[in-house]
Design a protein around this motif. Structure first.
Motif, PDB file in Angstrom:
ATOM      1  N   HIS A  40       0.816  -1.217   0.000  1.00 15.53           N
ATOM      2  CA  HIS A  40       0.000   0.000   0.000  1.00 15.53           C
ATOM      3  C   HIS A  40       0.852   1.270   0.000  1.00 15.53           C
ATOM      4  O   HIS A  40       0.303   2.378   0.071  1.00 15.53           O
ATOM      5  N   ARG A  41       2.161   1.124  -0.099  1.00 17.40           N
ATOM      6  CA  ARG A  41       3.044   2.284  -0.243  1.00 17.40           C
ATOM      7  C   ARG A  41       3.826   2.231  -1.559  1.00 17.40           C
ATOM      8  O   ARG A  41       4.776   2.991  -1.748  1.00 17.40           O
ATOM      9  N   GLY A  42       3.373   1.338  -2.452  1.00 13.76           N
ATOM     10  CA  GLY A  42       4.079   1.180  -3.712  1.00 13.76           C
ATOM     11  C   GLY A  42       3.384   1.887  -4.866  1.00 13.76           C
ATOM     12  O   GLY A  42       2.250   2.366  -4.741  1.00 13.76           O
ATOM     13  N   PRO A  43       4.033   1.944  -6.026  1.00 21.23           N
ATOM     14  CA  PRO A  43       3.483   2.690  -7.172  1.00 21.23           C
ATOM     15  C   PRO A  43       2.210   2.087  -7.743  1.00 21.23           C
ATOM     16  O   PRO A  43       1.344   2.821  -8.225  1.00 21.23           O
ATOM     17  N   GLU A  44       2.072   0.757  -7.706  1.00 24.33           N
ATOM     18  CA  GLU A  44       0.856   0.135  -8.230  1.00 24.33           C
ATOM     19  C   GLU A  44      -0.360   0.548  -7.406  1.00 24.33           C
ATOM     20  O   GLU A  44      -1.417   0.862  -7.948  1.00 24.33           O
ATOM     21  N   PHE A  45      -0.197   0.578  -6.078  1.00 18.31           N
ATOM     22  CA  PHE A  45      -1.304   0.998  -5.224  1.00 18.31           C
ATOM     23  C   PHE A  45      -1.604   2.477  -5.402  1.00 18.31           C
ATOM     24  O   PHE A  45      -2.769   2.892  -5.404  1.00 18.31           O
ATOM     25  N   SER A  46      -0.584   3.294  -5.562  1.00 22.31           N
ATOM     26  CA  SER A  46      -0.792   4.721  -5.789  1.00 22.31           C
ATOM     27  C   SER A  46      -1.642   4.958  -7.029  1.00 22.31           C
ATOM     28  O   SER A  46      -2.578   5.782  -7.019  1.00 22.31           O
ATOM     29  N   ALA A  47      -1.342   4.218  -8.099  1.00 19.68           N
ATOM     30  CA  ALA A  47      -2.124   4.368  -9.334  1.00 19.68           C
ATOM     31  C   ALA A  47      -3.571   3.952  -9.114  1.00 19.68           C
ATOM     32  O   ALA A  47      -4.507   4.603  -9.605  1.00 19.68           O
ATOM     33  N   LEU A  48      -3.799   2.862  -8.363  1.00 17.35           N
ATOM     34  CA  LEU A  48      -5.158   2.414  -8.043  1.00 17.35           C
ATOM     35  C   LEU A  48      -5.910   3.489  -7.265  1.00 17.35           C
ATOM     36  O   LEU A  48      -7.058   3.830  -7.586  1.00 17.35           O
ATOM     37  N   THR A  49      -5.264   4.033  -6.237  1.00 20.51           N
ATOM     38  CA  THR A  49      -5.917   5.043  -5.393  1.00 20.51           C
ATOM     39  C   THR A  49      -6.310   6.270  -6.204  1.00 20.51           C
ATOM     40  O   THR A  49      -7.447   6.772  -6.094  1.00 20.51           O
ATOM     41  N   LEU A  50      -5.410   6.767  -7.016  1.00 17.12           N
ATOM     42  CA  LEU A  50      -5.714   7.958  -7.810  1.00 17.12           C
ATOM     43  C   LEU A  50      -6.853   7.691  -8.783  1.00 17.12           C
ATOM     44  O   LEU A  50      -7.727   8.556  -8.990  1.00 17.12           O
ATOM     45  N   ARG A  51      -6.885   6.502  -9.363  1.00 12.69           N
ATOM     46  CA  ARG A  51      -7.966   6.138 -10.291  1.00 12.69           C
ATOM     47  C   ARG A  51      -9.314   6.061  -9.560  1.00 12.69           C
ATOM     48  O   ARG A  51     -10.323   6.581 -10.037  1.00 12.69           O
ATOM     49  N   VAL A  52      -9.313   5.437  -8.390  1.00 13.36           N
ATOM     50  CA  VAL A  52     -10.547   5.293  -7.612  1.00 13.36           C
ATOM     51  C   VAL A  52     -11.041   6.653  -7.124  1.00 13.36           C
ATOM     52  O   VAL A  52     -12.243   6.965  -7.208  1.00 13.36           O
ATOM     53  N   LEU A  53     -10.142   7.476  -6.613  1.00 15.60           N
ATOM     54  CA  LEU A  53     -10.555   8.779  -6.091  1.00 15.60           C
ATOM     55  C   LEU A  53     -11.143   9.664  -7.178  1.00 15.60           C
ATOM     56  O   LEU A  53     -12.051  10.468  -6.916  1.00 15.60           O
ATOM     57  N   GLU A  54     -10.671   9.538  -8.397  1.00 16.41           N
ATOM     58  CA  GLU A  54     -11.229  10.320  -9.496  1.00 16.41           C
ATOM     59  C   GLU A  54     -12.579   9.778  -9.917  1.00 16.41           C
ATOM     60  O   GLU A  54     -13.536  10.531 -10.122  1.00 16.41           O
ATOM     61  N   ALA A  55     -12.703   8.449 -10.027  1.00 15.59           N
ATOM     62  CA  ALA A  55     -13.958   7.848 -10.486  1.00 15.59           C
ATOM     63  C   ALA A  55     -15.083   8.033  -9.468  1.00 15.59           C
ATOM     64  O   ALA A  55     -16.239   8.254  -9.842  1.00 15.59           O
ATOM     65  N   VAL A  56     -14.746   7.965  -8.181  1.00 15.80           N
ATOM     66  CA  VAL A  56     -15.799   8.042  -7.170  1.00 15.80           C
ATOM     67  C   VAL A  56     -16.442   9.432  -7.139  1.00 15.80           C
ATOM     68  O   VAL A  56     -17.602   9.586  -6.748  1.00 15.80           O
ATOM     69  N   LYS A  57     -15.716  10.452  -7.572  1.00 13.54           N
ATOM     70  CA  LYS A  57     -16.302  11.789  -7.629  1.00 13.54           C
ATOM     71  C   LYS A  57     -17.529  11.823  -8.547  1.00 13.54           C
ATOM     72  O   LYS A  57     -18.490  12.564  -8.279  1.00 13.54           O
ATOM     73  N   THR A  58     -17.497  11.035  -9.622  1.00 15.25           N
ATOM     74  CA  THR A  58     -18.624  11.014 -10.546  1.00 15.25           C
ATOM     75  C   THR A  58     -19.879  10.499  -9.867  1.00 15.25           C
ATOM     76  O   THR A  58     -20.985  11.012 -10.098  1.00 15.25           O
ATOM     77  N   VAL A  59     -19.734   9.496  -9.020  1.00 19.46           N
ATOM     78  CA  VAL A  59     -20.901   8.927  -8.334  1.00 19.46           C
ATOM     79  C   VAL A  59     -21.479   9.929  -7.346  1.00 19.46           C
ATOM     80  O   VAL A  59     -22.697  10.021  -7.182  1.00 19.46           O
ATOM     81  N   PHE A  60     -20.626  10.684  -6.669  1.00 15.63           N
ATOM     82  CA  PHE A  60     -21.109  11.726  -5.755  1.00 15.63           C
ATOM     83  C   PHE A  60     -21.554  12.990  -6.503  1.00 15.63           C
ATOM     84  O   PHE A  60     -22.153  13.869  -5.898  1.00 15.63           O
ATOM     85  N   ALA A  61     -21.240  13.081  -7.781  1.00 16.38           N
ATOM     86  CA  ALA A  61     -21.504  14.277  -8.582  1.00 16.38           C
ATOM     87  C   ALA A  61     -20.823  15.496  -7.966  1.00 16.38           C
ATOM     88  O   ALA A  61     -21.439  16.519  -7.673  1.00 16.38           O
ATOM     89  N   THR A  62     -19.511  15.357  -7.795  1.00 11.00           N
ATOM     90  CA  THR A  62     -18.725  16.434  -7.217  1.00 11.00           C
ATOM     91  C   THR A  62     -17.382  16.537  -7.921  1.00 11.00           C
ATOM     92  O   THR A  62     -16.882  15.554  -8.487  1.00 11.00           O
TER      93      THR A  62
END
Length: 388
Positions: A33-55
């Motif tokens: 959870h401190r590696g580059p693969e996890f960082s890419a996952l987190t950034l992707r999820v945080l961007e996509a989840v904004k669409t569901v909240f409409a924010t």
């Protein structure tokens, strides 16, 4: 003991059925959870989840339940002694105001009958009377899971604005996010609270706060000590794709896949599907000759339908028969409606045939329990499901 074959019908209003695709994603090996693969996952999820909240603003994700996300919303924006306005729309609205009191807040709890949502007119009147602006926040449950009543958040926002009041708007969407139309930015919500186990089609374990700029400003001005729930270190770490604590790694794998599924279907279609299933369920209930608990046509939930039993009949006995005979779980009545209501969940990963089977099981259970019903209920639902 009865031996059941086939799949269990989990028709409670959450936790909901987890799609096989999400389960498979969660079964992947845990990564650093401190590696580059996890960082890419987190950034992707945080961007996509904004669409569901409409924010377009930040969404904070905690390894926590919706209850934890409630607490995060309160402790980040309010100090002990601050006054909040809450509405008794059901069991979970009551629990949220209980939490607010336990955190040292002063709560104005507007009583309700659990059959109606928060009244925008009452919001406007109470805030207009608060000329010294002692109310710091309005707390509303969007979709009350215990009753199947959906409060009209856009109207509540307009009521706050009409009163010219600066109170924050805090909204619980635990059983509505990803199931019922919701617009954090457009409706001027300051903190949206959510959980993973309902419309997001995941197991329990993730809590969410979508946060407005006004809420962030309020959090910087509070003097309340906080640590785990503090937005600031989470948002700062999230900028690099990380968390200031050990995150729920495999749940985030599942969230990534669930968000892909929701966005591939299209949120407008997701909301339409839930609304159709809700209409079909209400059609069945009314054809049976029973009463839907929600009393306002504008406030019917797309996530669940609470069914009020006739006098002399026990909702829990009906649920027991249905579980034993047909291997289907229905939601119990909570609080003041214990034993008087059962709840049919129709949210998340659900299709027309699953709902038809659900309603057939409910109809057979009612008949076996000796509840006087008209057996045309399932056909009434099928008429709705045949339409698009």
């Amino acid at each position: 003991m009865t031996t059941h074959t086939g799949r269990h019908f989990l028709q409670i209003p959450g936790p909901t059925n987890v799609p096989d695709r999400v389960l498979r994603a969660m079964s992947a090996p845990t990564i650093d959870h401190r590696g580059p693969e996890f960082s890419a996952l987190t950034l992707r999820v945080l961007e996509a989840v904004k669409t569901v909240f409409a924010t377009t603003g930040p969404v904070v994700i905690y390894p926590a339940s919706g209850t934890g996300a409630w607490e995060a919303a309160l402790v980040n924006t309010l100090d002990p002694g601050d006054r909040v306005l809450c509405f008794e729309t059901g069991h979970f609205a009551t629990l949220w105001q209980d939490m607010a009191r336990s955190l040292g807040l002063t709560v104005d709890f507007v009583p309700g009958d659990w059959r109606h949502g928060a009244d925008p007119g009452s919001v406007q009147d109470r805030l207009a009377a608060d000329t010294s602006h002692t109310v710091k926040a309005v707390c509303v449950v969007h979709n009350e899971t215990s009753t199947g009543v959906t409060s009209r958040i856009a109207d509540i926002r307009r009521a706050i604005d009409a009163a010219g009041h600066p109170a924050l708007l805090l909204v619980d969407t635990v059983s509505s996010l990803g199931s019922i139309d919701y617009r954090h930015d457009e409706w001027g919500v300051d903190v949206t609270v959510a959980g993973s186990q309902k419309g997001l089609m995941l197991p329990p374990g993730l809590g969410f706060n979508a946060v407005s700029a006004k809420a962030l400003e309020a959090s910087r001005a509070t003097s309340r000590p906080k640590s785990f729930w503090d937005w600031k270190p989470v948002i700062e770490a999230n900028e690099r794709g990380f968390f200031p604590y050990t995150p729920a790694t495999n749940l985030l794998y599942g969230l990534d896949t669930a968000l892909q599924m929701l966005l591939a279907e299209g949120l407008a279609q997701v909301f339409h599907r839930h609304a159709r299933h809700a209409r079909a369920t209400r059609a069945a209930v009314r054809a049976w000759g029973l009463e839907v608990l929600c009393a306002d046509e504008r406030e019917h939930s797309g996530s669940l339908t609470a069914v009020l039993m006739p006098e002399g009949h026990d909702a829990d006995e009906v649920r027991k028969i249905i579980l034993e005979r047909f291997d289907m779980s229905l939601g119990a009545g909570l609080g003041k409606f214990t034993g008087r209501v059962f709840r049919i969940g129709h949210l998340g990963h659900l299709n027309d045939l699953s709902l038809a089977g659900t309603l057939a099981g409910v109809q057979m259970g009612l008949e076996l329990a000796g509840v006087p019903i008209d057996p045309s209920g399932v056909n009434a639902a099928l008429d709705v499901l045949r339409s698009r």
